[in-house]
Design an enzyme around this catalytic site. Structure first.
Site, PDB file in Angstrom:
ATOM      1  N   CYS A  42       0.829  -1.207   0.000  1.00 24.09           N
ATOM      2  CA  CYS A  42       0.000   0.000   0.000  1.00 24.09           C
ATOM      3  C   CYS A  42       0.862   1.256   0.000  1.00 24.09           C
ATOM      4  O   CYS A  42       0.666   2.161  -0.802  1.00 24.09           O
ATOM      5  CB  CYS A  42      -0.929  -0.020   1.208  1.00 24.09           C
ATOM      6  SG  CYS A  42      -1.992   1.418   1.266  1.00 24.09           S
ATOM      7  N   CYS A  47      -1.704   1.681  -2.952  1.00 19.75           N
ATOM      8  CA  CYS A  47      -2.671   2.772  -2.742  1.00 19.75           C
ATOM      9  C   CYS A  47      -2.054   4.169  -2.732  1.00 19.75           C
ATOM     10  O   CYS A  47      -2.552   5.071  -3.416  1.00 19.75           O
ATOM     11  CB  CYS A  47      -3.391   2.621  -1.398  1.00 19.75           C
ATOM     12  SG  CYS A  47      -3.360   1.014  -0.643  1.00 19.75           S
ATOM     13  N   LYS A  50      -0.143   5.349  -5.927  1.00 15.80           N
ATOM     14  CA  LYS A  50      -1.158   5.365  -6.986  1.00 15.80           C
ATOM     15  C   LYS A  50      -2.056   6.594  -6.864  1.00 15.80           C
ATOM     16  O   LYS A  50      -2.298   7.315  -7.815  1.00 15.80           O
ATOM     17  CB  LYS A  50      -2.006   4.099  -6.907  1.00 15.80           C
ATOM     18  CG  LYS A  50      -3.163   4.141  -7.844  1.00 15.80           C
ATOM     19  CD  LYS A  50      -4.370   3.395  -7.441  1.00 15.80           C
ATOM     20  CE  LYS A  50      -5.040   3.723  -6.158  1.00 15.80           C
ATOM     21  NZ  LYS A  50      -5.953   2.664  -5.740  1.00 15.80           N
ATOM     22  N   TYR A 179      -9.436  -3.371 -11.104  1.00 20.79           N
ATOM     23  CA  TYR A 179      -9.330  -1.948 -10.764  1.00 20.79           C
ATOM     24  C   TYR A 179      -7.931  -1.397 -10.987  1.00 20.79           C
ATOM     25  O   TYR A 179      -7.760  -0.242 -11.377  1.00 20.79           O
ATOM     26  CB  TYR A 179      -9.852  -1.671  -9.347  1.00 20.79           C
ATOM     27  CG  TYR A 179      -8.919  -2.017  -8.210  1.00 20.79           C
ATOM     28  CD1 TYR A 179      -8.065  -1.072  -7.670  1.00 20.79           C
ATOM     29  CD2 TYR A 179      -8.894  -3.290  -7.661  1.00 20.79           C
ATOM     30  CE1 TYR A 179      -7.217  -1.377  -6.617  1.00 20.79           C
ATOM     31  CE2 TYR A 179      -8.059  -3.615  -6.616  1.00 20.79           C
ATOM     32  CZ  TYR A 179      -7.213  -2.665  -6.092  1.00 20.79           C
ATOM     33  OH  TYR A 179      -6.372  -2.978  -5.060  1.00 20.79           O
ATOM     34  N   GLU A 183      -7.261   1.885 -13.203  1.00 21.61           N
ATOM     35  CA  GLU A 183      -6.654   3.070 -12.585  1.00 21.61           C
ATOM     36  C   GLU A 183      -5.391   3.503 -13.330  1.00 21.61           C
ATOM     37  O   GLU A 183      -5.199   4.691 -13.610  1.00 21.61           O
ATOM     38  CB  GLU A 183      -6.349   2.781 -11.112  1.00 21.61           C
ATOM     39  CG  GLU A 183      -7.628   2.654 -10.295  1.00 21.61           C
ATOM     40  CD  GLU A 183      -7.400   2.356  -8.828  1.00 21.61           C
ATOM     41  OE1 GLU A 183      -8.272   2.685  -8.027  1.00 21.61           O
ATOM     42  OE2 GLU A 183      -6.347   1.775  -8.463  1.00 21.61           O
ATOM     43  N   HIS A 437     -27.917  20.790  -0.461  1.00 19.99           N
ATOM     44  CA  HIS A 437     -27.940  21.427  -1.762  1.00 19.99           C
ATOM     45  C   HIS A 437     -26.964  22.591  -1.824  1.00 19.99           C
ATOM     46  O   HIS A 437     -26.829  23.306  -0.830  1.00 19.99           O
ATOM     47  CB  HIS A 437     -29.368  21.946  -2.011  1.00 19.99           C
ATOM     48  CG  HIS A 437     -29.580  22.470  -3.376  1.00 19.99           C
ATOM     49  ND1 HIS A 437     -29.588  21.661  -4.486  1.00 19.99           N
ATOM     50  CD2 HIS A 437     -29.779  23.738  -3.822  1.00 19.99           C
ATOM     51  CE1 HIS A 437     -29.796  22.407  -5.557  1.00 19.99           C
ATOM     52  NE2 HIS A 437     -29.915  23.668  -5.182  1.00 19.99           N
ATOM     53  N   GLU A 442     -26.586  14.899  -3.050  1.00 14.85           N
ATOM     54  CA  GLU A 442     -27.991  15.018  -2.636  1.00 14.85           C
ATOM     55  C   GLU A 442     -28.892  14.091  -3.453  1.00 14.85           C
ATOM     56  O   GLU A 442     -29.935  13.643  -2.995  1.00 14.85           O
ATOM     57  CB  GLU A 442     -28.481  16.467  -2.725  1.00 14.85           C
ATOM     58  CG  GLU A 442     -28.605  17.018  -4.127  1.00 14.85           C
ATOM     59  CD  GLU A 442     -29.053  18.483  -4.138  1.00 14.85           C
ATOM     60  OE1 GLU A 442     -30.047  18.804  -3.483  1.00 14.85           O
ATOM     61  OE2 GLU A 442     -28.376  19.315  -4.798  1.00 14.85           O
TER      62      GLU A 442
END
Ligand SMILES: Cc1cc2nc3c(=O)[nH]c(=O)nc-3n(C[C@H](O)[C@H](O)[C@H](O)COP(=O)(O)OP(=O)(O)OC[C@H]3O[C@@H](n4cnc5c(N)ncnc54)[C@H](O)[C@@H]3O)c2cc1C
Length: 458
Positions: A42, A47, A50, A179, A183, A437, A442
């Site tokens: 990682c 992670c 990356k 993934y 990525e 908002h 939302e």
């Protein structure tokens, strides 16, 4: 003392470091061995670097979007060595922090490979010493897989090498549909490389909700990434100063780099586990119970090497739970369900819980709520990228089973949606939350109409 240590941890990655620190702080005498760099996948080549490359690559779109908001960006120029070296500096800083935290917690680190000799003994390869421990924790993670028997496979790279490239490739071919493939495709594409993904399936991101997969396919092509599905590589060779890949379709693709991202295997090869009597499955993952104990009672395993949910926060949880169970006398089993995850593509994905297909299989009737829209920011920017949001609800109980988002900030949104899914709230409770908002998020609490059938392209 019967053993040199109470606990010997093999692998100083996310899980191993956490387990070692917590066990040591609980009073155990702990050592940890690391064969590459302290911090693990990682921190060193997963992670963290990356995400930093993702941040770096996203400026391209920001510059393009800026014009609609009145900005003129001139002279923007990207320099790969600057980004690469800055990322590596940060990686080195973090690795140093991990190392000093181990020392501070009283853990003895060995910066070399370790292998299991028997139930209570490990062998350190560089020094040749064979320390003993009451317990051994396998935290060796995973490693990139390469296509077996592919002629010229050695000419390609994996994610490990992608962080350290001397030059930014002008053309890159990425093999795989998970993934990591997506990525890196986005990173290189955004940084200016002509990027093609070749994947043996008909859609990327197996295991994710089917609408998300369809959406990402459409959006990746819209962004300009070339997708070749239902194809594999049959040969890789040098051609002039570049590489030439032959595909199973008979086509040839020329590229400056070929990156294999076809999956990862548990890092147990040559570790001596089978010899010591530890059961591993057909993929090489250590078989463990809910307390991460292997078939040999003195040997435990956590994180990617157990191939349960291969994500950093899970490895950390596994490590902490192991140390609590064994050294803090607090038996803790990690619940591996409803773990949120992200894909930092374009648009990014945040997802938690069951996809529609899996939910139908496990729960029967489900209600689906879905919206697909162009967010406010993209209208002025002239950016065609669309956002997809989807809720999967148990029709019988009204419980929220899954939340799936592909859109700007989806990974940030999903962390909180995961609290709701984990808590098992109903759609009615979800709807009772007042919208905030103006945000894209939302829309998630304004989904009232049930939909049927798969997403159709907008
Ligand atoms: C490109 C990429 C991107 C990723 N992105 C994300 C993300 O965004 N979010 C996320 O949650 N996860 C991500 N992951 C997954 C994440 O990195 C892993 O799930 C996590 O690192 C697993 O932790 P671990 O402790 O099980 O193993 P690791 O972190 O892999 O640590 C294992 C360590 O053991 C060492 N080791 C192995 N064998 C030996 C031995 N015999 N002796 C001594 N040392 C040994 C290795 O060198 C390694 O340092 C990504 C992975 C990759 C490859």
């Amino acid at each position: 003392m019967k053993y040199d240590y109470d606990l010997f941890v093999i692998g100083a990655g996310s899980g191993g470091v956490r387990a070692a620190r917590i066990a040591s702080l609980a009073g155990a005498r702990v050592a940890v061995a690391e064969e590459y760099r302290i911090g693990g996948t990682c921190v060193i080549r997963g992670c963290v670097p990356k995400k930093l490359l993702v941040y770096g690559s996203e400026f391209a779109q920001a510059f393009a979007d800026a014009a609609g908001f009145g900005w003129t960006v001139t002279g923007a120029h990207f320099d790969w060595p600057t980004l690469r070296d800055n990322v590596q500096k940060e990686v080195t800083r973090l690795s140093g922090l991990y190392t000093s935290n181990l020392y501070k917690a009283g853990v003895t680190p060995f910066e070399e490979r370790a292998e299991v000799v028997d139930a209570h003994t490990v062998r350190l390869l560089k020094s040749g010493s064979q320390p003993t421990a009451e317990r051994i924790l396998i935290a060796t993670g995973g490693a990139p897989q390469l296509p077996e028997g592919l002629p010229g496979v050695e000419l390609g790279i994996t994610s490990n090498e992608a962080f350290l490239l001397k030059e930014l490739p002008k053309r890159i071919l990425i093999v795989g549909g998970g993934y990591v493939a997506l990525e890196f495709a986005n990173i290189f594409h955004n940084l200016g490389a002509a990027t093609r993904i070749v994947h043996r399936g008909d859609r990327m991101l197996r295991g994710f909700d089917d609408d998300l997969r369809a959406h990402l396919h459409i959006e990746s092509e819209r962004a300009g990434i070339e997708l070749t599905m239902n194809a594999t590589l049959t040969k890789l060779e040098r051609a002039g100063g570049a590489l030439r890949a032959t595909l199973s379709t008979g086509d040839h693709v020329d590229a400056d780099q070929v990156l294999f991202a076809i999956g990862r295997h548990p890092n147990t090869r040559g570790l001596g586990l089978e010899h010591a009597g530890v059961k591993v499955d057909k993929d090489g993952a250590v078989v463990v119970d809910e307390y991460s104990q292997s078939s040999l009672p003195s040997i435990y395993a956590i994180g990617d090497v157990t191939n349960r949910v291969n994500l950093t926060p899970v490895a950390i949880r596994d490590g902490h739970a192991f140390a609590d169970t064994v050294y803090n006398k607090r038996p803790t089993a990690v619940d591996h369900r409803s773990v949120p995850s992200a894909v930092f593509g374009r648009p990014p994905i945040g997802t938690v819980g069951l996809g529609e297909g899996d939910a139908r299989l496990s729960h029967g009737e489900v209600d689906i709520y879905r919206t697909n829209f162009r967010p406010m920011r993209n209208i002025l920017a002239g950016n065609q990228e669309r956002t997809l949001m989807k809720l999967v609800v148990d029709a019988k109980t009204d419980r929220l089973l899954g939340v799936h988002i592909a859109g700007e900030d989806a990974p940030e949104m999903i962390q909180l949606a995961a609290v709701a899914v984990k808590a098992g709230i109903t759609k009615q409770q979800w709807d009772s939350t007042v919208a905030l908002h103006p945000t894209a998020a939302e829309e998630l609490v304004l989904l009232r109409e049930k939909v049927q059938g798969p997403l159709s392209p907008a």
